[in-house]
Each structure stands twice: as C-alpha cells, then as structure tokens.
Write a protein that holds these residues in place. Structure first.
Motif, PDB file in Angstrom:
ATOM      1  N   SER A  49       0.834  -1.211   0.000  1.00 16.98           N
ATOM      2  CA  SER A  49       0.000   0.000   0.000  1.00 16.98           C
ATOM      3  C   SER A  49       0.862   1.250   0.000  1.00 16.98           C
ATOM      4  O   SER A  49       0.567   2.225  -0.696  1.00 16.98           O
ATOM      5  N   ASP A 169      -5.782  -0.549  -4.661  1.00 19.86           N
ATOM      6  CA  ASP A 169      -5.222  -1.177  -3.456  1.00 19.86           C
ATOM      7  C   ASP A 169      -6.258  -2.092  -2.800  1.00 19.86           C
ATOM      8  O   ASP A 169      -7.160  -1.626  -2.121  1.00 19.86           O
ATOM      9  N   GLU A 170      -6.113  -3.371  -3.027  1.00 22.18           N
ATOM     10  CA  GLU A 170      -7.029  -4.386  -2.483  1.00 22.18           C
ATOM     11  C   GLU A 170      -8.493  -3.957  -2.597  1.00 22.18           C
ATOM     12  O   GLU A 170      -9.208  -3.867  -1.598  1.00 22.18           O
TER      13      GLU A 170
END
Ligand SMILES: Nc1ncnc2c1ncn2[C@@H]1O[C@H](COP(=O)(O)OP(=O)(O)OP(=O)(O)O)[C@@H](O)[C@H]1O
Ligand SMILES: [Mg+2]
Length: 250
Positions: A49, A169-170
């Motif tokens: 991240s 991000d995810e």
C-alpha cells in the motif's frame, strides 16, 4: 495486455519511504508500461500500500524519484507535485461522499478539478456508471448500495478524471465474496481495453487471468517479478514459493 515495446508510463527509481526512521519501502525500482496490467502480491506489512501511495504521488519519498511519462513528480526530500488526474487510485475502503448520489460522487472532481461544465460532466458520469454496470443506480446514495456497487461507483469516480493509469489497493478485500466478482470483472474489462492498471490483490484467479506481469514484495522490497504464468508456475525465490504455497492453500 501490452507489448514489451510500449513506453514506460510510470517509473519509480530507487524509492525509499520511511516512517519514524524505519524504511517500509526500501530502494524499490519499478516501471509500469503503457497498457500494462500489473498485479502486486506479498504478505501483510510488505509495503504494498505504501508503495502504491508513493506511485500515486500521495506520499513523499526519502530516496529516489518517481516520474510520469518521463517527467519527475516526486523526489527525495520534496513534496510530490500533484498530477491533476493522470493517476487514479481506488482504495479498499471506497470513501464515497455519503451525502451525494452515485452520479454526484462521479461528477464532483471533473467539475471542480477539471472544470468540466455540469451537463458534460453528468453525461460522462452516466456513461461511466453504465460501464461499471450501475445504470440503474445513478441516483442512489452510498447507503442504498452494496459494497460491490459502492466500489464500482468509486472506480467510475476515479475514471471520470480520465487518468492514464489506475492504481487499485485491495479493491475487493472489504467486500463480501458474492460482490467480489463484479468488481474484478470491471478491472478485467479495463485491462482488456488497454487501460494501464496496477492492482494490489490476493485474488490469484484475477492475477492469472488479467495480469501481464506480477510483482512480489516482501519486507519493503521487490523480491521477484516477471510474466504472470512463468512467475506463478516457476517462482525462482524461496520466499515467493512460500508465499504462493500459503495463499493457494487457502
Ligand atoms: N502512516 C504510517 N505510519 C507508520 N507506519 C506505517 C504507516 N503506514 C504504514 N506503516 C507501516 O509500514 C509497513 C508497511 O505497511 P503497508 O500498509 O504498506 O503494507 P501492506 O503490504 O499494504 O500490508 P497489507 O497487506 O496488510 O495491506 C507496516 O509495517 C506498517 O505498519
Ligand atoms: Mg495494504
């Protein structure tokens, strides 16, 4: 999908990001080519991240530099210079404005930042909401939408700035499993139409189907990267093998 000859769009050169003197991204060099679809994998705390936020220009770096189409926008000891929409980012938590409808969430930045007239911004936003499968939800507020629908609004909102590259991000890890597929499908379609995307995810099926290249991070460093199939089938490093064995066992 891309050819290896496409120009590099986004490039980090030897970047380090530290918090309180501890480096969580350590001397990372990574180039993203135009049209490429890259998946970033690695254990929790690896720095995925943080690296993505650096690439988006959201964090300063302590060493190295980052450039977009060859123009440096972040360098050691400087505040990154905003790129006004060239780099879009989608987070795990969708962060929609709760008091705005889907349509209003998507039109806000184009109007405010790009100065697009209201009618045009609205027409573009409607097209984007159709594209992410939400034609019927344009006037709904976030609380009236499922997690998967909210995340698709967030994707439409990022696309509305017409970024050259999208960083995710995810994007599915806060979603119930039944809503994961529809978000992965939107990203797969973006990759297929040639959008440059970089995705941090644990969704191995998505990585296999949609990524041209995978990048493994551990302890703040890239430990291995390569073409998707080859890297999954024949990882060279023990830590990559270990990570893959663990994730595939779930
Ligand atoms: N703002 C911050 N201040 C201090 N430490 C931070 C900050 N952000 C991240 N870290 C630390 O940096 C390290 C890397 O965090 P990061 O969130 O980048 O990892 P990650 O690979 O995305 O992990 P996950 O898979 O759990 O999301 C962690 O040890 C984390 O605690
Ligand atoms: Mg993370």
């Amino acid at each position: 999908m891309t050819m290896t000859t496409s120009p590099t769009l986004l490039r980090a050169d030897g970047i380090t990001r530290s918090y309180h003197g501890a480096a969580v991204v350590k001397d990372v060099t990574l180039g993203i080519r135009e049209g490429e679809s890259v998946v970033i994998l690695g254990p929790s705390g690896a720095g995925k991240s943080t690296m993505l936020r650096c690439l988006a220009g959201l964090e300063p770096v302590q060493t190295g530099e980052i450039s977009f189409r060859g123009t440096r926008f972040a360098a050691a000891g400087e505040q990154p210079k905003p790129l006004r929409g060239e780099i879009g980012m989608v987070f795990q938590q969708f962060n929609l404005f709760p008091h705005m409808t889907a349509l209003e969430n998507v039109t806000l930045a184009p109007r405010r930042v790009r100065g697009i007239p209201a009618a045009q911004a609205e027409a573009e936003a409607r097209d984007l909401l159709v594209k992410v499968g939400l034609a019927e939800k344009v006037d709904h507020y976030p609380f009236e939408l499922s997690g998967g629908q909210q995340q698709r609004v967030a994707i439409a909102r990022a696309l509305a700035m017409r970024p050259a590259v999208m960083l995710f991000d995810e994007p599915t890890s806060a979603l119930d499993p039944e809503f994961t597929r529809e978000v992965l499908e939107v990203m797969r379609a973006l990759a297929a139409e040639g959008m440059t995307i970089v995705v941090v995810t644990h969704e191995m099926g998505f990585a296999r189907r949609s990524a041209d290249r995978v990048v493994f991070m551990d302890a703040g460093q890239i430990i291995e990267e390569g073409p998707t199939e080859e890297t999954f089938d024949r990882p060279r490093h023990a830590r990559t093998q270990h990570f893959l064995a663990q994730i595939l066992a779930h």
